[in-house]
Design an enzyme around this catalytic site. Structure first.
Site, PDB file in Angstrom:
ATOM      1  N   LYS A 144       5.650  -2.451  -9.548  1.00  0.00           N
ATOM      2  CA  LYS A 144       6.250  -1.127  -9.695  1.00  0.00           C
ATOM      3  C   LYS A 144       7.787  -1.169  -8.811  1.00  0.00           C
ATOM      4  O   LYS A 144       8.848  -0.644  -9.073  1.00  0.00           O
ATOM      5  CB  LYS A 144       5.723  -0.075  -8.847  1.00  0.00           C
ATOM      6  CG  LYS A 144       5.959   1.298  -8.885  1.00  0.00           C
ATOM      7  CD  LYS A 144       5.183   2.264  -8.579  1.00  0.00           C
ATOM      8  CE  LYS A 144       4.567   2.322  -7.183  1.00  0.00           C
ATOM      9  NZ  LYS A 144       5.639   2.699  -6.215  1.00  0.00           N
ATOM     10  N   HIS A 177     -10.501   2.973  -6.828  1.00  0.00           N
ATOM     11  CA  HIS A 177      -9.267   3.403  -7.136  1.00  0.00           C
ATOM     12  C   HIS A 177      -9.301   4.398  -8.359  1.00  0.00           C
ATOM     13  O   HIS A 177     -10.053   4.028  -9.201  1.00  0.00           O
ATOM     14  CB  HIS A 177      -8.346   2.089  -7.798  1.00  0.00           C
ATOM     15  CG  HIS A 177      -7.790   1.567  -6.349  1.00  0.00           C
ATOM     16  ND1 HIS A 177      -7.786   1.797  -5.039  1.00  0.00           N
ATOM     17  CD2 HIS A 177      -7.034   0.395  -6.218  1.00  0.00           C
ATOM     18  CE1 HIS A 177      -7.197   1.193  -4.253  1.00  0.00           C
ATOM     19  NE2 HIS A 177      -6.653   0.124  -4.966  1.00  0.00           N
TER      20      HIS A 177
END
Length: 896
Positions: free
Chosen positions: A564, A138
Site C-alpha cells: 500500500k 483479519h
C-alpha cells in the site's frame, strides 16, 4: 479405474437448476424469470450475441427494490454453490493425478530430490524444516458462519454423489438433502446483523484446526515417511515438521476488543478442545490394544511407567485393573486418559505438559515393537504421537501482537510517576535505559498499578501482567511470541523485552519466555534492517534473551502495508532485497533467522500459490524454519475440505524441503548483477509512479467515489475497525479494505499498478526485452512476481471498472481513469511479451474459471454501481447493496 461419477459441468448445471427451482418456489415465477433474463443478457454480451450491456443495465435499474434484492441474492447464492462445484473439481484432480502418479509438488517428488543425497544431508534437511502456518482474524471473510455450515453440508453431499456407488433411490435421497440445504440457504440472512466478536473469530479458526487439520496432518506425515523409506537408504525418523499458530483472540493491533479475558478464554477453550481430541484418540487406541498380558512380554520401561501411574492414581488404577484384567495396554491407556482429565485440574496426577504424554506413547510403541506389532505402531500409535508433537496441549500457540506506539506510551506513562520523562529521551537514551532496567534485579514499575494510566496504556500493562499467569497455567509454548507492528527502531523491541521482564516472563540470562518479533513493514524499517537488527544483536540484554531462545530470531515482513505504501513491484523488490539483507545480518551474528511472511489472501497482499512463493525465496534466507499468515476467505478455501487441506499441507512441505535442500547446496543465489540493476531501475520508477498517483490531488476522493469503500467499512466483516483512526486517507486506511474496495470495482490496481512504468523505465534506460525474458525464465523471484501480477491483471475488468469510474465527479474521472486504463493496457502487453505467451495467465483452469464466472458477476457489479449512485437509499436498497458486496466477493473468490 473410474474414481468419480460426475464432472464440474454437471455439478454446475444441476446446482444451478436446483437453485432456479428454489427461487421459483420461494419467490414467484416472475422473479425467477427476472433472474433468468438478467443472466441471459449478461451471457449474451460476453459471448458477443449483443453489443451492449445497456439492456441488462436498464432491466436492473427498472426493477423494484424488492426484485433487485432477489436478483442480488440469486447471483450470490449461485456463486456459493458453484464455488462448491469447483472445490469438488479440485478434489477430483488431486485424486486422479495421485492415482496416475502425475501429481506435481508431491512428497514423492521431494523425496526423490532428497534421495539423490547422503543420509546425513537428508537428516539435516528434515531437522531444519519447521513450517508454521499462522491463522489470523483479519476481517476478509465475507460469509457468515451459519452460511458456511450449510455450504459444508452441501459439499459433503456432492462428495457422496461423486465418489460412492449409489442406487437410484440413494441418489434421490442425497439430492433431497441438497434441495433442503439450498432452500434453507435461500431463507437464511446473508449479511451479518452484528459485528463479530474476537471470540467468534477464535472459534472460527479453532474449527479448521479441530475438524480438518488435526486429521490430515497425520496423513501427511505418513505419506512423507513412506516416500522417504522408498527413496532414501537408511532408517530415518521423521521429526516434527509443522506447528500451527494463531492470532485470533490475541492480536491487539488496532483492536480494542481483544482483552486479556478474551485471550484467557481462547487459551482455555483451545486446551479443552485438544485434550478432548487426545482422549478420543486414546479411547480408540484402547479398542485396538487388547493384547492378552499372558501372551506378550512388556519391558521394564513399560512396567515402571505403569507402576508410577498406579502410585499417582491409585483409585483409577484399581478400576482399570478390575475392568481390564491381564490387559496391560488398556490399563495404561485408561490411566493416561485419567491424567489428561486432570490437566489444569486441582486434582494431582495430571500431565504437566505434552512431552510427558509423548513419553508414554513412546513407551507403548517400544513394547509393541518388541512384541512384533510394528504394523500396529505404524497404523495406530505413531499418528497419535505426531498429532501430539504438532498440536501439544494448546492446539495452536497464540502470538500476541500490538502496535509499537502503544508500548512506548504505556512505558512513558508508567515512568512518569517515577519522575522519568521517557518521551523526551532520544533513541540511544531509550535503548540504554531499557537495557539497564532489564539487566537489574529489581523491578522498575508495578504492572498492576494502572489507576493513573490512560485506557490504552492500562490495557498494555494488564496484558503483560497476565502473560506470566498464562504461561504458568497453560505452558510457555501456548503463548510464547510477541509481534510488534510498525517496528522502526531497536527501542521498540527492547520495550517489549522490558515489559516482559517486569512481568517475570523474562529473567536473564537464564530464561526468556517469549520470542520478540519485529514486524518490518515500512520502507524506513526495511531499508534500516541492519540498523535495527544489528543494534539488537549487539545489545547486552537482548543478546542474552536471544541466547536463551536458542539463538533463533523471528522477523516478520509486512506485505500488505509495504504494498500500500510503495506499490506492487517496488514492494516485492524491497521485500526480496531486505530478506537477503536480513539473512546476511543474521549470518554475521551467528543467529538462525526465521522469516515470518505477513501474507494476505490477495496477490497485492502477498498472496498467490504458497509453494511457488516458498521456492522463490532467496536461498540465503531459507534456514528451514518459515512462518506465514493464513487469513480471511483463504482459510476456508485451503482448509475447509480435508483433501484440499492435505494437498495444501503437502505442497508447503514439498516446497520447503526442496528449498532447504537447495539452500544447503547453494547458500547464495547466483543472480547476475545486471538483473539486480534492472530490478532496481524498474522498482524505483514504479514506486515513483505509484506514489505520484496516491499523492495526486483528488485521488482519495476518487477512490471513495469510484469504489464501495464506504459500504465495506460497515459490513461487520471482523471485530477490528477498518481504519486506524477513522480518518479518510490512504495511509490511515488498513490494507484489507483498500484491496477489497478495488477488487469489488474490478480494477485490482494494488496487484499491478506501475509495473508498466517500471518496465518502460528499464527499456528507456538501455535495457532490452530479451534480458527480461531471460530473467523470467531463470529467476524464480521475477517469474513469480510477474505471474502473480498476471493473475491480478486477468481478474481486472476495465469495462466494469468504467461503470464505477462514472460514479466519480467528472473532473476526477477524467483525471484518473484514463491513467489507470493506460497503465493496465501497457502492463498486460508487457507481461505477455516478457512471459512469451499469448494470454495473461499461465493456468488453463483460470481461463475456464473466469469464463464461467464473469457473466454472473457482471449483474452484481452493475446493480452495485446503480445503488451506489443513489443519493438516498431505502433500508431494503441498503441491504441489497451490502448483499452485492458479498456476492461479488463470492464470485471473485477474493476480498482482500
Amino acid at each position: 479405474m473410474q474414481l468419480h461419477n460426475r464432472d464440474v459441468r454437471q455439478d454446475v448445471r444441476e446446482l444451478g437448476a436446483l437453485l432456479g427451482d428454489v427461487i421459483e418456489e420461494q419467490t414467484s415465477r416472475k422473479s425467477f424469470e427476472t433472474v433468468e433474463s438478467c443472466r441471459r443478457a449478461a451471457i449474451d454480451y460476453r459471448s458477443g450475441e449483443i453489443d451492449s450491456r445497456q439492456p441488462l443495465i436498464s432491466e436492473l435499474e427498472n426493477l423494484s427494490p424488492h426484485q433487485q434484492r432477489i436478483v442480488a441474492r440469486a447471483f450470490t447464492s449461485y456463486f456459493e454453490l458453484i464455488n462448491l462445484a469447483e472445490e469438488r473439481e479440485r478434489v477430483r484432480t488431486i485424486r486422479t493425478e495421485s492415482q496416475e502418479g502425475t501429481l506435481e509438488d508431491s512428497l514423492e517428488t521431494a523425496a526423490e530430490q532428497l534421495g539423490e543425497d547422503d543420509v546425513e544431508t537428508v537428516e539435516q534437511v528434515l531437522d531444519d524444516v519447521l513450517i508454521e502456518p499462522t491463522f489470523t482474524a483479519h476481517p476478509t471473510e465475507a460469509r457468515r458462519k451459519t452460511v458456511k455450515s450449510k455450504l459444508r453440508a452441501i459439499s459433503t453431499d456432492l462428495e457422496t454423489l461423486d465418489e460412492r456407488l449409489l442406487t437410484d433411490k440413494e441418489k434421490s435421497q442425497v439430492w433431497r438433502d441438497v434441495d433442503a440445504e439450498v432452500t434453507s440457504l435461500w431463507q437464511t440472512p446473508q449479511v451479518r446483523n452484528r459485528q463479530p466478536e474476537p471470540e467468534d473469530e477464535a472459534r472460527n479458526v479453532q474449527w479448521y484446526l479441530e475438524n480438518t487439520l488435526f486429521d490430515v496432518v497425520g496423513e501427511v506425515y505418513d505419506e512423507l515417511a513412506d516416500a522417504i523409506d522408498e527413496e532414501v537408504d537408511g532408517d530415518i525418523d521423521i521429526p516434527k515438521l509443522f506447528e500451527f499458530r494463531s492470532w485470533a483472540g490475541s492480536d491487539r493491533d488496532g483492536n480494542p476488543y481483544v482483552t486479556p479475558e478474551v485471550t484467557a478464554n481462547t487459551l482455555e477453550r483451545q486446551r479443552s478442545v485438544i485434550l478432548e481430541q487426545y482422549r478420543l484418540q486414546l479411547k480408540r487406541l484402547s479398542g485396538v490394544l487388547s493384547q492378552d498380558g499372558s501372551r506378550i512380554e512388556t519391558d521394564s520401561a513399560f512396567e515402571a511407567s505403569l507402576e508410577r501411574d498406579r502410585e499417582r492414581l491409585p483409585g483409577s488404577a484399581r478400576t482399570a485393573e478390575e475392568r481390564y484384567p491381564d490387559e496391560p495396554y488398556r490399563q495404561k491407556l485408561k490411566l493416561m486418559r485419567e491424567r489428561l482429565d486432570r490437566v489444569g485440574d486441582v486434582r494431582p496426577g495430571g500431565y504437566d505438559d505434552a512431552d510427558e504424554l509423548l513419553e508414554d506413547l513412546e513407551i507403548i510403541a517400544e513394547t509393541l515393537r518388541d512384541n512384533g506389532a510394528e504394523s500396529v505402531v505404524d497404523a495406530h500409535v505413531d499418528p497419535i504421537r505426531r498429532r501430539v508433537a504438532t498440536f501439544g496441549f494448546s492446539l495452536a500457540s497464540l502470538d500476541l501482537r500490538d502496535h509499537q506506539q502503544k508500548h512506548t506510551d504505556a512505558i512513558a506513562e508508567a515512568l512518569e510517576s517515577e519522575g522519568i520523562d521517557y518521551h523526551a529521551m532520544s533513541e540511544e537514551e531509550r535503548a540504554e535505559w531499557l537495557t539497564d532496567a532489564v539487566l537489574q534485579d529489581e523491578p522498575v514499575i508495578d504492572l498492576s498499578d494502572t489507576e493513573d494510566l490512560s485506557d490504552d496504556s492500562a490495557r498494555v500493562l494488564r496484558l503483560f501482567d497476565n502473560l506470566a499467569e498464562w504461561q504458568t497455567e497453560y505452558g510457555v509454548e501456548a503463548i510464547d511470541t510477541y509481534c510488534i507492528s510498525m517496528t522502526d527502531e531497536p527501542s521498540h523491541v527492547l520495550e517489549v523485552l522490558f515489559l516482559a521482564d517486569q512481568a517475570g516472563v523474562v529473567s536473564l540470562p537464564e530464561h526468556c519466555g517469549i520470542d520478540i518479533v519485529p514486524l518490518l513493514e515500512t520502507e524506513y524499517a526495511l531499508s534500516g534492517a541492519r540498523r535495527i537488527m544489528g543494534s539488537l544483536f549487539e545489545n547486552e540484554a537482548y543478546s542474552q534473551a536471544l541466547e536463551a531462545r536458542g539463538q533463533t530470531q523471528e522477523i516478520m515482513l509486512g506485505y500488505s502495508d509495504s504494498n500500500k505504501e510503495n506499490g506492487f513491484l517496488a514492494a516485492n523488490w524491497s521485500l526480496y532485497k531486505n530478506q537477503r539483507r536480513l539473512g546476511e545480518i543474521c549470518d554475521d551474528f551467528d543467529v538462525t533467522m526465521r522469516l515470518f511472511h505477513g501474507r494476505g489472501g490477495s496477490i497485492s497482499r502477498g498472496g498467490g500459490p504458497m509453494n511457488e512463493a516458498l521456492l522463490a525465496l532467496p536461498n540465503s534466507t531459507v534456514t528451514g524454519q518459515v512462518k506465514f499468515t493464513e487469513q480471511g476467505e483463504a482459510i476456508a478455501e485451503k482448509y475447509a475440505n480435508p483433501r484440499i487441506a492435505e494437498r495444501n499441507i503437502e505442497q508447503m512441505l514439498n516446497a520447503q524441503l526442496r528449498a532447504r535442500h537447495n539452500a544447503i547446496h547453494q547458500p547464495e543465489e547466483d543472480v547476475p548483477e545486471e538483473w539486480m540493476d534492472a530490478m532496481e531501475t524498474m522498482a524505483d520508477a514504479a514506486r515513483q509512479e505509484y506514489r505520484d498517483l496516491l499523492e495526486s490531488d483528488g485521488f482519495v476522493q476518487y477512490f471513495e467515489q469510484a469504489t464501495p469503500i464506504t459500504v465495506i467499512e460497515d459490513l461487520n466483516l471482523g471485530s477490528r475497525p477498518a481504519s486506524r483512526s477513522g480518518e479518510r486517507t490512504v495511509e490511515d486506511l488498513r490494507a484489507i479494505p483498500w484491496v477489497f474496495s478495488w477488487t469489488q470495482s474490478r480494477c485490482i490496481l494494488p496487484g499491478w499498478y506501475a509495473i508498466a512504468t517500471g518496465v518502460d523505465a528499464y527499456l528507456e534506460d538501455g535495457g532490452d526485452v530479451e534480458t527480461l525474458q531471460q530473467m523470467y525464465e531463470d529467476w524464480p523471484f521475477f517469474q513469480t512476481t510477474l505471474d502473480n501480477a498476471a493473475l491480478s491483471l486477468s481478474r481486472t475488468e476495465l469495462e466494469i471498472a468504467e461503470q464505477y469510474a462514472d460514479l466519480a465527479d467528472e473532473e476526477l474521472r477524467e483525471q484518473f481513469f484514463p491513467r489507470l486504463t493506460d497503465e493496465y493496457e501497457r502492463a498486460a502487453e508487457l507481461v505477455k511479451t516478457i512471459g512469451q505467451r499469448d494470454q495473461l495467465h499461465t493456468r488453463d483452469w483460470l481461463g475456464e474459471n473466469l469464463e464461467r464466472r464473469n457473466p454472473y458477476v457482471d449483474p452484481l457489479n452493475l446493480l452495485q454501481t446503480y445503488l451506489l449512485d443513489q443519493t438516498h437509499r431505502t433500508d431494503v436498497e441498503e441491504r441489497t447493496l451490502r448483499l452485492t458486496v458479498k456476492g461479488i466477493a463470492a464470485g471473485m473468490k477474493n476480498t482482500g
